[in-house]
Motif scaffolding. Structure first.
Motif, mmCIF file in Angstrom:
data_model
loop_
_atom_site.group_PDB
_atom_site.id
_atom_site.type_symbol
_atom_site.label_atom_id
_atom_site.label_comp_id
_atom_site.label_asym_id
_atom_site.label_seq_id
_atom_site.Cartn_x
_atom_site.Cartn_y
_atom_site.Cartn_z
ATOM 1 N N LEU A 51 104.932 -15.409 20.001
ATOM 2 C CA LEU A 51 105.917 -15.411 21.240
ATOM 3 C C LEU A 51 107.417 -15.598 20.787
ATOM 4 C CD1 LEU A 51 103.997 -18.026 23.340
ATOM 5 C CD2 LEU A 51 103.867 -15.707 23.375
ATOM 6 N N LYS A 52 108.205 -14.659 21.063
ATOM 7 C CA LYS A 52 109.636 -14.642 20.881
ATOM 8 C C LYS A 52 110.204 -14.643 21.947
ATOM 9 C CE LYS A 52 108.094 -13.547 16.607
ATOM 10 N NZ LYS A 52 108.178 -14.259 15.753
ATOM 11 N N GLU A 53 111.473 -15.357 21.788
ATOM 12 C CA GLU A 53 112.496 -15.614 22.918
ATOM 13 C C GLU A 53 112.992 -14.434 23.634
ATOM 14 O OE1 GLU A 53 116.643 -17.070 20.889
ATOM 15 O OE2 GLU A 53 114.793 -17.690 19.785
ATOM 16 N N GLN A 54 113.108 -13.254 22.792
ATOM 17 C CA GLN A 54 113.624 -12.136 23.512
ATOM 18 C C GLN A 54 112.886 -11.395 24.563
ATOM 19 O OE1 GLN A 54 113.191 -12.637 20.358
ATOM 20 N NE2 GLN A 54 112.620 -10.655 19.047
ATOM 21 N N ASP A 55 111.415 -12.096 24.188
ATOM 22 C CA ASP A 55 110.546 -11.539 25.289
ATOM 23 C C ASP A 55 110.318 -12.270 26.803
ATOM 24 O OD1 ASP A 55 109.683 -9.325 23.848
ATOM 25 O OD2 ASP A 55 108.328 -10.461 22.563
ATOM 26 N N GLY A 56 111.094 -13.370 26.731
ATOM 27 C CA GLY A 56 111.306 -14.136 28.044
ATOM 28 C C GLY A 56 110.604 -15.245 27.802
ATOM 29 N N VAL A 57 110.397 -15.813 26.590
ATOM 30 C CA VAL A 57 109.684 -17.010 26.574
ATOM 31 C C VAL A 57 110.667 -17.907 25.489
ATOM 32 C CG1 VAL A 57 107.584 -17.912 25.627
ATOM 33 C CG2 VAL A 57 107.458 -15.951 26.492
ATOM 34 N N VAL A 58 110.508 -19.306 26.108
ATOM 35 C CA VAL A 58 110.973 -20.359 25.143
ATOM 36 C C VAL A 58 109.769 -21.033 24.569
ATOM 37 C CG1 VAL A 58 112.462 -22.497 24.931
ATOM 38 C CG2 VAL A 58 113.219 -20.336 26.151
ATOM 39 N N ALA A 59 109.635 -20.875 23.299
ATOM 40 C CA ALA A 59 108.291 -21.513 22.766
ATOM 41 C C ALA A 59 108.742 -22.814 21.809
ATOM 42 C CB ALA A 59 107.781 -20.495 21.823
ATOM 43 N N LEU A 60 107.899 -23.818 22.084
ATOM 44 C CA LEU A 60 108.336 -25.129 21.572
ATOM 45 C C LEU A 60 107.005 -25.761 20.703
ATOM 46 C CD1 LEU A 60 110.166 -25.772 24.507
ATOM 47 C CD2 LEU A 60 111.493 -26.184 22.814
ATOM 48 N N ASP A 179 105.870 -21.580 13.216
ATOM 49 C CA ASP A 179 107.362 -21.292 13.898
ATOM 50 C C ASP A 179 107.529 -22.294 15.248
ATOM 51 O OD1 ASP A 179 108.218 -19.167 12.209
ATOM 52 O OD2 ASP A 179 106.351 -18.076 12.982
ATOM 53 N N HIS A 180 109.027 -22.064 15.543
ATOM 54 C CA HIS A 180 109.112 -23.007 16.864
ATOM 55 C C HIS A 180 109.009 -24.457 16.686
ATOM 56 C CE1 HIS A 180 109.197 -18.812 18.492
ATOM 57 N NE2 HIS A 180 107.866 -18.676 18.318
ATOM 58 N N VAL A 181 108.971 -24.844 15.316
ATOM 59 C CA VAL A 181 108.705 -26.454 15.370
ATOM 60 C C VAL A 181 109.987 -27.285 15.913
ATOM 61 C CG1 VAL A 181 108.260 -28.149 13.567
ATOM 62 C CG2 VAL A 181 107.271 -25.935 13.459
ATOM 63 N N VAL A 182 109.566 -28.190 16.651
ATOM 64 C CA VAL A 182 110.841 -29.175 17.121
ATOM 65 C C VAL A 182 110.953 -30.355 16.072
ATOM 66 C CG1 VAL A 182 111.259 -30.740 18.845
ATOM 67 C CG2 VAL A 182 110.027 -28.649 19.658
ATOM 68 N N GLY A 183 112.137 -30.001 15.620
ATOM 69 C CA GLY A 183 112.390 -30.863 14.224
ATOM 70 C C GLY A 183 113.201 -32.088 14.989
#
Length: 233
Positions: A51-60, A179-183
């Motif tokens: 899931l990529k943010e440029q595709d309209g998704v904020v993934a966490l 990916d998208h790991v909340v650090g």
């Protein structure tokens, strides 16, 4: 449709400056609760990576610690990210926490396998306030436009391209990638949305190249209403 209506990046010897703003259509917000100690989690981790943010998704990806007792300590889990899942469980009236759990736009979502970013519903535009993120050096400011009622939110500093060779527990022998790991996860208290509002986050010195997300939520901090991710390249 791109998430960013505008973006600008500049560099200098002393500081890095960039900014981004939301467009007319807010994104889908996907929170994955996962653990390296959970044998059913790697497929969900791989799905989230797609899931990529440029595709309209904020993934966490919120890594949790309650599987650590099986013998493998998830180094990406924190007390704060684990507490976030318990907060969501209480808000949704759940009886227990579990992994992998996907929470889509504030609701439990079990039909994620095989779904593409384009198949995930976006947040309602009518409820989404305008949002602008600006970074100057190690400080990021979120500017939230006026709307109505009460809002809250949270910061999430995201890390990509992480991996672990697991030697113990349910995933022993596996090479896991994330990916998208909340650090870093930092809730923001509620404010009156009748007026524009700004909040700031001071990043650690080693934050170069990391993405910074701000998620605007309902007053309880649970249901997203707007979100944006900023990366200074």
């Amino acid at each position: 449709m791109a998430l960013l209506a505008s973006a600008a990046v500049s560099h200098s010897a002393s500081a890095q400056t960039c900014e981004a703003s939301t467009g007319p259509q807010p994104p889908a917000v996907v929170e994955l609760y996962t653990s390296e100690g959970c044998s059913s989690c790697p497929p969900a981790d791989r799905w989230l990576s797609g899931l990529k943010e440029q595709d309209g998704v904020v993934a966490l990806a919120f890594h949790v610690s309650y599987w650590d007792h099986l013998g493998w300590l998830d180094r990406f889990a924190t007390p704060q990210t684990t507490a976030r899942q318990h907060q969501i469980k209480a808000a949704l009236g759940g009886r227990y926490v579990y992994t992998p759990q996907v929470v889509l736009n504030g609701q439990d979502h079990r039909n994620w396998p095989g779904q593409t970013a384009q198949q995930l519903p976006r947040l309602p535009a009518a409820q989404a306030p305008g949002l602008r993120l600006r970074r100057e050096g190690h400080q990021v400011t979120a500017h939230i436009a006026a709307s109505s009622g009460q809002l809250a939110g949270y910061w999430a500093v995201l890390r990509d391209g992480l991996s672990s060779r697991v030697t113990r527990g349910e995933n022993a022998g596996e090479h896991l990638k994330h990916d998208h790991v909340v650090g870093l996860y930092r809730p923001v208290p509620a404010w009156s949305a009748a007026q524009a509002h700004s909040v700031q986050l001071d990043l650690p010195a080693a934050a170069s190249g990391l993405r910074v997300a701000f998620v605007v939520t309902d007053s309880g901090g649970n249901r997203p209403v707007q979100a944006l991710v900023l990366r200074c390249s």
